[in-house]
Design a protein around this motif. Sequence first.
Motif, PDB file in Angstrom:
ATOM      1  N   SER A   1       7.280   1.609  15.708  1.00 32.37           N
ATOM      2  CA  SER A   1       6.245   2.502  15.182  1.00 32.37           C
ATOM      3  C   SER A   1       5.646   3.372  16.272  1.00 32.37           C
ATOM      4  O   SER A   1       5.139   4.456  16.000  1.00 32.37           O
ATOM      5  CB  SER A   1       5.090   1.689  14.592  1.00 32.37           C
TER       6      SER A   1
ATOM      7  N   PHE B   1       9.658   3.591   6.542  1.00 30.64           N
ATOM      8  CA  PHE B   1       8.266   3.419   6.118  1.00 30.64           C
ATOM      9  C   PHE B   1       8.151   2.310   5.083  1.00 30.64           C
ATOM     10  O   PHE B   1       9.101   2.017   4.366  1.00 30.64           O
ATOM     11  CB  PHE B   1       7.705   4.773   5.614  1.00 30.64           C
ATOM     12  N   ASN B   2       7.001   1.722   5.050  1.00 28.76           N
ATOM     13  CA  ASN B   2       6.709   0.516   4.294  1.00 28.76           C
ATOM     14  C   ASN B   2       6.034   0.865   2.957  1.00 28.76           C
ATOM     15  O   ASN B   2       5.043   1.596   2.972  1.00 28.76           O
ATOM     16  CB  ASN B   2       5.760  -0.320   5.177  1.00 28.76           C
ATOM     17  N   PRO B   3       6.530   0.392   1.810  1.00 29.38           N
ATOM     18  CA  PRO B   3       7.677  -0.489   1.609  1.00 29.38           C
ATOM     19  C   PRO B   3       8.997   0.302   1.641  1.00 29.38           C
ATOM     20  O   PRO B   3       9.123   1.328   0.966  1.00 29.38           O
ATOM     21  CB  PRO B   3       7.437  -1.075   0.203  1.00 29.38           C
TER      22      PRO B   3
ATOM     23  N   HIS C   1      13.051   5.371  12.179  1.00 31.99           N
ATOM     24  CA  HIS C   1      11.755   4.853  11.740  1.00 31.99           C
ATOM     25  C   HIS C   1      11.596   4.952  10.227  1.00 31.99           C
ATOM     26  O   HIS C   1      11.415   6.043   9.688  1.00 31.99           O
ATOM     27  CB  HIS C   1      10.632   5.629  12.464  1.00 31.99           C
TER      28      HIS C   1
ATOM     29  N   LEU D   1      -1.388   9.247  11.145  1.00 29.59           N
ATOM     30  CA  LEU D   1      -1.867   8.153  10.280  1.00 29.59           C
ATOM     31  C   LEU D   1      -2.675   7.108  11.050  1.00 29.59           C
ATOM     32  O   LEU D   1      -3.689   6.605  10.549  1.00 29.59           O
ATOM     33  CB  LEU D   1      -0.660   7.484   9.600  1.00 29.59           C
TER      34      LEU D   1
ATOM     35  N   ARG E   1      12.691  -7.541  -8.361  1.00 31.88           N
ATOM     36  CA  ARG E   1      11.730  -6.545  -8.834  1.00 31.88           C
ATOM     37  C   ARG E   1      12.457  -5.285  -9.315  1.00 31.88           C
ATOM     38  O   ARG E   1      12.124  -4.730 -10.359  1.00 31.88           O
ATOM     39  CB  ARG E   1      10.808  -6.214  -7.656  1.00 31.88           C
TER      40      ARG E   1
ATOM     41  N   MET F   1      -3.386   4.439  -1.520  1.00 33.45           N
ATOM     42  CA  MET F   1      -4.140   3.280  -1.031  1.00 33.45           C
ATOM     43  C   MET F   1      -5.193   3.797  -0.073  1.00 33.45           C
ATOM     44  O   MET F   1      -4.937   4.759   0.654  1.00 33.45           O
ATOM     45  CB  MET F   1      -3.248   2.372  -0.178  1.00 33.45           C
TER      46      MET F   1
ATOM     47  N   VAL G   1      10.844   1.836  -1.324  1.00 28.45           N
ATOM     48  CA  VAL G   1      10.132   2.870  -2.084  1.00 28.45           C
ATOM     49  C   VAL G   1       9.956   4.172  -1.290  1.00 28.45           C
ATOM     50  O   VAL G   1      10.133   5.265  -1.835  1.00 28.45           O
ATOM     51  CB  VAL G   1       8.723   2.361  -2.500  1.00 28.45           C
TER      52      VAL G   1
ATOM     53  N   ASN H   1       2.924   8.533  12.429  1.00 30.42           N
ATOM     54  CA  ASN H   1       1.905   7.644  13.008  1.00 30.42           C
ATOM     55  C   ASN H   1       0.945   8.370  13.950  1.00 30.42           C
ATOM     56  O   ASN H   1      -0.177   7.909  14.174  1.00 30.42           O
ATOM     57  CB  ASN H   1       2.560   6.456  13.712  1.00 30.42           C
TER      58      ASN H   1
ATOM     59  N   LYS I   1      15.904  -0.677 -12.365  1.00 25.08           N
ATOM     60  CA  LYS I   1      16.521   0.225 -11.369  1.00 25.08           C
ATOM     61  C   LYS I   1      17.878  -0.301 -10.899  1.00 25.08           C
ATOM     62  O   LYS I   1      18.623   0.403 -10.229  1.00 25.08           O
ATOM     63  CB  LYS I   1      15.613   0.324 -10.133  1.00 25.08           C
TER      64      LYS I   1
ATOM     65  N   LYS J   1      12.518  -3.813 -13.120  1.00 27.73           N
ATOM     66  CA  LYS J   1      12.087  -2.425 -13.376  1.00 27.73           C
ATOM     67  C   LYS J   1      13.223  -1.573 -13.956  1.00 27.73           C
ATOM     68  O   LYS J   1      13.059  -0.373 -14.164  1.00 27.73           O
ATOM     69  CB  LYS J   1      11.616  -1.763 -12.072  1.00 27.73           C
TER      70      LYS J   1
HETATM   71  N1  CAA Z   1       9.225  -3.444  -2.630  1.00 28.67           N
HETATM   72  C1  CAA Z   1       9.942  -2.766  -3.544  1.00 28.67           C
HETATM   73  N2  CAA Z   1       9.414  -1.948  -4.455  1.00 28.67           N
HETATM   74  C2  CAA Z   1       8.086  -1.835  -4.492  1.00 28.67           C
HETATM   75  C3  CAA Z   1       7.247  -2.508  -3.574  1.00 28.67           C
HETATM   76  C4  CAA Z   1       7.875  -3.341  -2.621  1.00 28.67           C
HETATM   77  N3  CAA Z   1       7.176  -4.011  -1.701  1.00 28.67           N
HETATM   78  N4  CAA Z   1       5.969  -2.190  -3.852  1.00 28.67           N
HETATM   79  C5  CAA Z   1       6.001  -1.329  -4.875  1.00 28.67           C
HETATM   80  N5  CAA Z   1       7.266  -1.101  -5.261  1.00 28.67           N
HETATM   81  C6  CAA Z   1       7.711  -0.170  -6.301  1.00 28.67           C
HETATM   82  C7  CAA Z   1       7.402  -0.656  -7.686  1.00 28.67           C
HETATM   83  O1  CAA Z   1       8.471  -1.403  -8.214  1.00 28.67           O
HETATM   84  C8  CAA Z   1       7.186   0.632  -8.439  1.00 28.67           C
HETATM   85  O2  CAA Z   1       8.406   1.200  -8.834  1.00 28.67           O
HETATM   86  P1  CAA Z   1       8.499   2.064 -10.215  1.00 28.67           P
HETATM   87  O3  CAA Z   1       7.557   3.215 -10.046  1.00 28.67           O
HETATM   88  O4  CAA Z   1       9.938   2.490 -10.258  1.00 28.67           O
HETATM   89  O5  CAA Z   1       8.094   1.155 -11.293  1.00 28.67           O
HETATM   90  C9  CAA Z   1       6.594   1.575  -7.412  1.00 28.67           C
HETATM   91  O6  CAA Z   1       6.968   1.036  -6.138  1.00 28.67           O
HETATM   92  C10 CAA Z   1       5.111   1.656  -7.540  1.00 28.67           C
HETATM   93  O7  CAA Z   1       4.621   0.337  -7.454  1.00 28.67           O
HETATM   94  P2  CAA Z   1       3.382  -0.234  -8.262  1.00 28.67           P
HETATM   95  O8  CAA Z   1       3.196   0.545  -9.535  1.00 28.67           O
HETATM   96  O9  CAA Z   1       3.490  -1.708  -8.360  1.00 28.67           O
HETATM   97  O10 CAA Z   1       2.195  -0.004  -7.266  1.00 28.67           O
HETATM   98  P3  CAA Z   1       1.559   1.318  -6.767  1.00 28.67           P
HETATM   99  O11 CAA Z   1       1.652   2.410  -7.755  1.00 28.67           O
HETATM  100  O12 CAA Z   1       0.252   0.860  -6.269  1.00 28.67           O
HETATM  101  O13 CAA Z   1       2.485   1.749  -5.535  1.00 28.67           O
HETATM  102  C11 CAA Z   1       3.011   1.787  -3.233  1.00 28.67           C
HETATM  103  C12 CAA Z   1       2.720   0.921  -4.459  1.00 28.67           C
HETATM  104  C13 CAA Z   1       4.340   2.526  -3.427  1.00 28.67           C
HETATM  105  C14 CAA Z   1       3.120   0.851  -2.067  1.00 28.67           C
HETATM  106  C15 CAA Z   1       1.873   2.851  -3.090  1.00 28.67           C
HETATM  107  O14 CAA Z   1       0.628   2.187  -3.127  1.00 28.67           O
HETATM  108  C16 CAA Z   1       1.972   3.647  -1.811  1.00 28.67           C
HETATM  109  O15 CAA Z   1       2.726   4.605  -1.712  1.00 28.67           O
HETATM  110  N6  CAA Z   1       1.154   3.259  -0.805  1.00 28.67           N
HETATM  111  C17 CAA Z   1       1.127   3.924   0.507  1.00 28.67           C
HETATM  112  C18 CAA Z   1       2.241   3.350   1.356  1.00 28.67           C
HETATM  113  C19 CAA Z   1       2.269   3.992   2.704  1.00 28.67           C
HETATM  114  O16 CAA Z   1       1.455   4.824   3.095  1.00 28.67           O
HETATM  115  N7  CAA Z   1       3.281   3.561   3.479  1.00 28.67           N
HETATM  116  C20 CAA Z   1       3.403   4.001   4.874  1.00 28.67           C
HETATM  117  C21 CAA Z   1       2.775   2.947   5.753  1.00 28.67           C
HETATM  118  S1  CAA Z   1       2.819   3.412   7.443  1.00 28.67           S
HETATM  119  C22 CAA Z   1       4.352   3.023   7.949  1.00 28.67           C
HETATM  120  O17 CAA Z   1       5.143   2.470   7.238  1.00 28.67           O
HETATM  121  C23 CAA Z   1       4.721   3.416   9.367  1.00 28.67           C
HETATM  122  C24 CAA Z   1       4.380   2.452  10.446  1.00 28.67           C
HETATM  123  O18 CAA Z   1       5.066   2.524  11.483  1.00 28.67           O
HETATM  124  C25 CAA Z   1       3.224   1.573  10.397  1.00 28.67           C
END
Ligand code: CAA
Length: 292
Positions: free
Chosen positions: A119, A142-144, A140, A193, A52, A226, A147, A190, A58, A56
């Motif tokens: 977490s 963060f997912n993904p 810790h 969140l 991916r 999201m 990114v 967390n 990168k 892109k």
């Molecule tokens: N792996 C690698 N890269 C990824 C990816 C993945 N799984 N998912 C998305 N990307 C990249 C894409 O390649 C894209 O890169 P460019 O901008 O350079 O092109 C970028 O991220 C944006 O992706 P998309 O345009 O396909 O999709 P999007 O705009 O909907 O973004 C997202 C996806 C980055 C996941 C965004 O929706 C987001 O930030 N969501 C919130 C995520 C969040 O809150 N994470 C924290 C979760 S809580 C946690 O992690 C803690 C815990 O302990 C539970």
Amino acid sequence: MEIRKVGVAGCGLMGSGIAEVSAKAGFDVVVREVDDAALAAGRKRVEKSLDRAVSKGKLDGAGRDEALARMTFTTSLDLFADRDLIIEAIVESLDAKKELFGYLDEVCPAQTIFASNTSSLTVTDMAAATARPDRFIGLHFFNPVPVMKLVEVVRTIVTSRETFDAVYAFSSKVGKTPIAAKDNSGFVVNLLLVPYILDAIRQVERGVATIEDIDKAMTLGCGYPMGPFVLGDFVGVDTLYRVAEIMYEEYREERYAAPPLLKRLVTMGRYGRKTGAGFYDWTPDGPVPLKL
Ligand code: CAA
Ligand code: NAD
């Protein structure tokens, strides 16, 4: 001390990302899973993510191949014996993590730093199960992972300054922005969140609005990338449930209690995107929300 060789335990959603960013940053990485099937799935996740990045623009093809060449995938824990830093990203269970670290404590030399990507567990509980609590830290991500820019670096009351500095520097080298957090369950992100997502589930249970409308509300109304239900599916419903249980156990506050609907999803094996269904069915035509 300088970190050069990294071990990652668990190659699920988080471990695969942690291994990927470490290898891309030039570290030699050993990745361990429990069996061949989980290892193959984890490796596929890493390859897909690297592909991916290439598509892109990168990363170029050579960068992808070099990153993969720096990674060793194994089911053996013994390959962790020469690591400078081991990052644990296995299931969110104190017993499972203590068992793993107990074993690693025997296998690894005294200087190896142990880090947990937990977490919601307290790092102290895991550190106390080893003979190296001063070289034990929370890291810790963060997912993904490829990114999200943040990592929380979590110091217990006995984590040494050298350990903290080495892991803080490592976080920057893998392209993240570290913040220091105290060892309280949920750290910084967390703590805020998790009750937000649990509250969204409670609103659905009360019939305030549908899953898809609450998601629309938070994306269109607040600009969140999201909504809480897509995010719950993304994090993993099983992980979210375990996290809620652990935080509730720690704080005994209602805001951390797992709502019954969350438990029902776990019972039905609807763990989110990773199993194809959670609050939504993740179909090839797009997500279809659960009708309640
Ligand atoms: N792996 C690698 N890269 C990824 C990816 C993945 N799984 N998912 C998305 N990307 C990249 C894409 O390649 C894209 O890169 P460019 O901008 O350079 O092109 C970028 O991220 C944006 O992706 P998309 O345009 O396909 O999709 P999007 O705009 O909907 O973004 C997202 C996806 C980055 C996941 C965004 O929706 C987001 O930030 N969501 C919130 C995520 C969040 O809150 N994470 C924290 C979760 S809580 C946690 O992690 C803690 C815990 O302990 C539970
Ligand atoms: P996951 O279910 O996707 O992956 C966990 C993996 O660990 C599985 O593949 C499992 O086979 C493997 N495993 C279990 N025991 C193991 C062992 N002893 N050795 C090696 N591998 C083992 O879970 P995940 O979402 O990657 O979560 C992993 C950890 O990261 C948890 O502690 C979780 O709380 C934390 N975390 C999760 C998120 C998230 O958004 N999912 C974000 C930050 C932190």
